[in-house]
Design a protein around this motif. Structure first.
Motif, PDB file in Angstrom:
ATOM      1  N   PHE A   1      30.407  29.870  36.777  1.00  0.00           N
ATOM      2  CA  PHE A   1      29.856  31.207  36.522  1.00  0.00           C
ATOM      3  C   PHE A   1      29.756  32.000  37.823  1.00  0.00           C
ATOM      4  O   PHE A   1      30.159  33.176  37.893  1.00  0.00           O
ATOM      5  N   GLY A   2      29.207  31.347  38.862  1.00  0.00           N
ATOM      6  CA  GLY A   2      29.110  32.027  40.155  1.00  0.00           C
ATOM      7  C   GLY A   2      30.471  32.387  40.718  1.00  0.00           C
ATOM      8  O   GLY A   2      30.669  33.485  41.264  1.00  0.00           O
ATOM      9  N   GLY A   3      31.436  31.456  40.563  1.00  0.00           N
ATOM     10  CA  GLY A   3      32.784  31.747  41.043  1.00  0.00           C
ATOM     11  C   GLY A   3      33.419  32.902  40.306  1.00  0.00           C
ATOM     12  O   GLY A   3      34.151  33.716  40.892  1.00  0.00           O
ATOM     13  N   THR A   4      33.136  33.006  39.003  1.00  0.00           N
ATOM     14  CA  THR A   4      33.673  34.119  38.214  1.00  0.00           C
ATOM     15  C   THR A   4      33.123  35.452  38.704  1.00  0.00           C
ATOM     16  O   THR A   4      33.864  36.446  38.861  1.00  0.00           O
ATOM     17  N   VAL A   5      31.812  35.494  38.966  1.00  0.00           N
ATOM     18  CA  VAL A   5      31.183  36.729  39.448  1.00  0.00           C
ATOM     19  C   VAL A   5      31.769  37.141  40.793  1.00  0.00           C
ATOM     20  O   VAL A   5      32.082  38.330  41.035  1.00  0.00           O
ATOM     21  N   VAL A   6      31.957  36.151  41.691  1.00  0.00           N
ATOM     22  CA  VAL A   6      32.465  36.460  43.034  1.00  0.00           C
ATOM     23  C   VAL A   6      33.928  36.883  43.002  1.00  0.00           C
ATOM     24  O   VAL A   6      34.358  37.832  43.685  1.00  0.00           O
ATOM     25  N   CYS A   7      34.727  36.195  42.210  1.00  0.00           N
ATOM     26  CA  CYS A   7      36.178  36.420  42.238  1.00  0.00           C
ATOM     27  C   CYS A   7      36.641  37.553  41.326  1.00  0.00           C
ATOM     28  O   CYS A   7      37.790  37.994  41.431  1.00  0.00           O
ATOM     29  N   TRP A   8      35.779  37.988  40.403  1.00  0.00           N
ATOM     30  CA  TRP A   8      36.220  38.970  39.418  1.00  0.00           C
ATOM     31  C   TRP A   8      36.783  40.251  40.043  1.00  0.00           C
ATOM     32  O   TRP A   8      37.841  40.742  39.595  1.00  0.00           O
ATOM     33  N   PRO A   9      36.114  40.828  41.061  1.00  0.00           N
ATOM     34  CA  PRO A   9      36.690  42.061  41.646  1.00  0.00           C
ATOM     35  C   PRO A   9      38.089  41.844  42.202  1.00  0.00           C
ATOM     36  O   PRO A   9      38.934  42.744  42.159  1.00  0.00           O
ATOM     37  N   ARG A  10      38.370  40.652  42.728  1.00  0.00           N
ATOM     38  CA  ARG A  10      39.690  40.386  43.301  1.00  0.00           C
ATOM     39  C   ARG A  10      40.752  40.217  42.214  1.00  0.00           C
ATOM     40  O   ARG A  10      41.948  40.284  42.499  1.00  0.00           O
ATOM     41  N   LEU A  11      40.297  39.953  40.984  1.00  0.00           N
ATOM     42  CA  LEU A  11      41.242  39.730  39.891  1.00  0.00           C
ATOM     43  C   LEU A  11      41.293  40.916  38.925  1.00  0.00           C
ATOM     44  O   LEU A  11      41.735  40.777  37.789  1.00  0.00           O
ATOM     45  N   ALA A  12      40.864  42.096  39.408  1.00  0.00           N
ATOM     46  CA  ALA A  12      40.755  43.265  38.524  1.00  0.00           C
ATOM     47  C   ALA A  12      42.081  43.962  38.280  1.00  0.00           C
ATOM     48  O   ALA A  12      42.167  44.852  37.435  1.00  0.00           O
ATOM     49  N   SER A  13      43.122  43.589  38.982  1.00  0.00           N
ATOM     50  CA  SER A  13      44.421  44.252  38.799  1.00  0.00           C
ATOM     51  C   SER A  13      45.063  43.845  37.479  1.00  0.00           C
ATOM     52  O   SER A  13      44.641  42.896  36.823  1.00  0.00           O
ATOM     53  N   ARG A  14      46.151  44.559  37.103  1.00  0.00           N
ATOM     54  CA  ARG A  14      46.792  44.340  35.812  1.00  0.00           C
ATOM     55  C   ARG A  14      47.980  43.370  35.868  1.00  0.00           C
ATOM     56  O   ARG A  14      48.571  43.085  34.841  1.00  0.00           O
ATOM     57  N   GLY A  15      48.320  42.898  36.996  1.00  0.00           N
ATOM     58  CA  GLY A  15      49.469  42.012  37.095  1.00  0.00           C
ATOM     59  C   GLY A  15      49.251  40.701  36.355  1.00  0.00           C
ATOM     60  O   GLY A  15      48.117  40.266  36.139  1.00  0.00           O
ATOM     61  N   PRO A  16      50.355  40.045  35.936  1.00  0.00           N
ATOM     62  CA  PRO A  16      50.248  38.785  35.185  1.00  0.00           C
ATOM     63  C   PRO A  16      49.431  37.719  35.918  1.00  0.00           C
ATOM     64  O   PRO A  16      48.669  36.981  35.305  1.00  0.00           O
ATOM     65  N   ARG A  17      49.603  37.636  37.228  1.00  0.00           N
ATOM     66  CA  ARG A  17      48.867  36.631  37.986  1.00  0.00           C
ATOM     67  C   ARG A  17      47.367  36.876  37.925  1.00  0.00           C
ATOM     68  O   ARG A  17      46.580  35.940  37.792  1.00  0.00           O
ATOM     69  N   PHE A  18      46.946  38.137  37.970  1.00  0.00           N
ATOM     70  CA  PHE A  18      45.526  38.458  37.933  1.00  0.00           C
ATOM     71  C   PHE A  18      44.941  38.230  36.537  1.00  0.00           C
ATOM     72  O   PHE A  18      43.829  37.742  36.373  1.00  0.00           O
ATOM     73  N   VAL A  19      45.706  38.591  35.517  1.00  0.00           N
ATOM     74  CA  VAL A  19      45.255  38.364  34.139  1.00  0.00           C
ATOM     75  C   VAL A  19      45.080  36.863  33.887  1.00  0.00           C
ATOM     76  O   VAL A  19      44.085  36.414  33.295  1.00  0.00           O
ATOM     77  N   ALA A  20      46.062  36.083  34.347  1.00  0.00           N
ATOM     78  CA  ALA A  20      45.985  34.633  34.172  1.00  0.00           C
ATOM     79  C   ALA A  20      44.756  34.060  34.894  1.00  0.00           C
ATOM     80  O   ALA A  20      44.075  33.165  34.376  1.00  0.00           O
ATOM     81  N   GLY A  21      44.457  34.592  36.069  1.00  0.00           N
ATOM     82  CA  GLY A  21      43.284  34.133  36.813  1.00  0.00           C
ATOM     83  C   GLY A  21      41.999  34.398  36.055  1.00  0.00           C
ATOM     84  O   GLY A  21      41.105  33.547  36.001  1.00  0.00           O
ATOM     85  N   ARG A  22      41.896  35.605  35.456  1.00  0.00           N
ATOM     86  CA  ARG A  22      40.696  35.934  34.682  1.00  0.00           C
ATOM     87  C   ARG A  22      40.569  35.027  33.461  1.00  0.00           C
ATOM     88  O   ARG A  22      39.483  34.549  33.122  1.00  0.00           O
ATOM     89  N   VAL A  23      41.706  34.779  32.788  1.00  0.00           N
ATOM     90  CA  VAL A  23      41.686  33.904  31.608  1.00  0.00           C
ATOM     91  C   VAL A  23      41.241  32.501  31.981  1.00  0.00           C
ATOM     92  O   VAL A  23      40.422  31.878  31.295  1.00  0.00           O
TER      93      VAL A  23
END
Length: 377
Positions: free
Chosen positions: A20-42
Motif C-alpha cells: 500500500f505504501g509503495g503504491t502511494v509513493v510510486c503512483w505519481p511516477r506511473l501516471a503516464s498513459r504508456g503501456p509500461r506505466f499502465v502495467a505498473g499500476r495494474v
C-alpha cells in the motif's frame, strides 16, 4: 507455520502495508498513459488487493478454524504420526486406541494445577474396527484429578465441529473447555469429559458420518470405535446413559444422527444450527453408491417417520433471522413431539447467523441441557 498460527497473518499484513505504501509513493511516477506505466499500476493494485484478500482469508481461518495447515487446505493431508504416549492417567498404554500427543493447561484461574483447572490433552484416536485415525482434544475436568473422585467414572460429551473445521477451533474459537469449567465450578452442570474432534475422519472428504460402501466407515467410528477407545483409556462412564454428542452445522447433523441411530450409545444429541439430511456434493462424493436404504437412513426426517422411535433426547437450535434452517427446524420439532419415547428440546434465538458468535451464545445452555441427560457411570 500453520494456517491457524499468527505468523502467516502477521507476515501478510506487513506485506500488504508495504505494498500500500509503495503504491502511494510510486503512483505519481506511473501516471503516464504508456503501456509500461499502465502495467505498473495494474501490478501494484493487484498485488495490494491480493495481500489484503489473503489477510482477510487468513484471519477468517484463524477465527473459525477451517484448515489447520497447507496440506489440509489443498486436500493432501494423509501423513500419520508416530506417537509416544507419555500419559500415565489412562489405561490405553503406548499401543492403545488413544495416543496422547501432549498435555496442557486450561486458560482459567489456577489452571496450572490439574485439581483446579483440569487438563487438555491432544490425542490421536485409533479405530479398532474401522482403522480410521483422527486427531482430537480431550478435556478432563478438575474432579478427574481430585483424590475424592478417584473411583468416579465421568460422563462423556463428544463435541464435533462443522466441515471442514478443526478440533482446535472447538478449544480456541468456541471455548468448550473453558465454558464447561465455568459451568461446573458454578454448580450449573455436572463435571464431564469432553472429546472434541471434527466429523471429517477421512480428510479431505466430507463423509457426513456415513458408512460409505467400500469407503470410510465414519458412522461406525463414532458409534463404536470412539466410545471403545475413550472408555478404555479414561475413567469414562459406561453404558448409554453416560454419553452424549453435540456439534455445530455438519457436526450438528452428525450429533442428531448418532443419537437417533444409536440410542444404545448416546443418550442425548444436540445439533447447533443443524441440517437434517446428508447432502451429496463435490466435498462428499458419492456417499451411498446406489444403496437407497442407506440414503434414506441419512435423512433424519425419513428415519423418524419410518423406523421405531429411539429412546434418546434431542436438542436443536436455530434463529428466527439469520439461519437458513429455521422453518425446517420447526417442522423437525413438530415431528419429534409425536414420536415417543424420543424427546425434543430447542433453543431459538431472535437473530443470529451461521457462525461462531451464534454458537457461543448457545453452548452454555446446550451443555447444561446435556448435563441433565447423561449421568456418571
Amino acid at each position: 507455520m500453520g494456517l491457524t498460527s499468527g505468523g502467516p497473518l502477521a507476515l501478510v499484513i506487513v506485506l500488504g502495508a508495504l505494498l500500500f505504501g509503495g503504491t502511494v509513493v510510486c503512483w505519481p511516477r506511473l501516471a503516464s498513459r504508456g503501456p509500461r506505466f499502465v502495467a505498473g499500476r495494474v501490478v501494484l493494485l493487484t498485488a495490494t488487493q491480493c495481500a489484503v484478500l489473503t489477510a482477510v482469508c487468513l484471519a477468517a481461518n484463524q477465527t473459525f478454524g477451517f484448515y489447520a495447515g497447507w496440506a489440509d487446505l489443498f486436500g493432501r493431508e494423509s501423513a500419520r504420526g508416530v506417537v509416544v504416549d507419555h500419559d500415565t492417567a489412562g489405561g490405553g498404554g503406548p499401543r492403545g486406541p488413544v495416543q496422547v500427543v501432549s498435555t496442557g493447561r486450561i486458560e482459567v484461574p489456577g489452571g496450572e494445577r490439574p485439581q483446579i483447572g483440569g487438563r487438555l490433552q491432544k490425542v490421536e484416536i485409533v479405530g479398532r474396527r474401522t482403522h480410521l485415525v483422527t486427531p482430537a482434544y480431550v478435556y478432563l475436568p478438575p474432579e478427574y484429578f481430585q483424590p475424592g473422585h478417584r473411583a468416579r467414572a465421568f460422563p462423556v460429551a463428544v463435541v464435533l465441529t462443522g466441515y471442514p473445521g478443526t478440533a482446535e477451533a472447538l478449544v480456541k474459537g468456541l471455548r468448550y473447555p473453558q465454558t464447561a469449567h465455568a459451568l461446573a465450578a458454578g454448580g450449573r452442570m455436572r463435571p464431564m469429559i469432553l472429546v472434541m474432534l471434527r466429523p471429517t475422519v477421512a480428510p479431505p472428504r466430507d463423509t457426513e458420518c456415513v458408512d460409505v460402501p467400500g469407503g470410510p466407515q465414519a458412522e461406525t467410528f463414532f458409534a463404536e470405535d470412539l466410545p471403545y477407545a475413550v472408555s478404555r483409556h479414561y475413567r469414562a462412564a459406561g453404558g448409554p446413559r453416560g454419553w452424549g454428542v453435540i456439534g455445530d452445522s455438519t457436526g450438528g447433523y452428525c450429533a442428531l444422527k448418532l443419537a437417533i441411530h444409536h440410542p444404545g450409545t448416546y443418550a442425548a444429541g444436540a445439533g447447533l444450527s443443524p441440517y437434517y439430511r446428508a447432502p451429496v456434493d463435490p466435498t462428499t462424493g458419492d456417499l451411498f453408491h446406489g444403496d437407497e436404504e442407506l440414503r434414506s437412513g441419512a435423512d433424519l426426517v425419513w428415519y423418524l417417520e419410518h423406523r421405531p422411535a429411539p429412546d434418546t433426547s434431542l436438542l436443536v437450535t436455530s434463529s428466527r433471522r439469520g439461519e437458513g434452517n429455521y422453518r425446517e427446524t420447526l417442522r423437525f420439532i413438530e415431528l419429534v413431539r409425536d414420536r415417543k419415547p424420543t424427546r425434543i428440546s430447542s433453543i431459538i434465538l431472535g437473530s443470529g447467523g451461521h457462525n461462531f458468535n451464534t454458537w457461543r451464545r448457545e453452548i452454555p445452555a446446550a451443555l447444561r441441557w446435556m448435563s441433565g441427560r447423561i449421568a456418571d457411570g
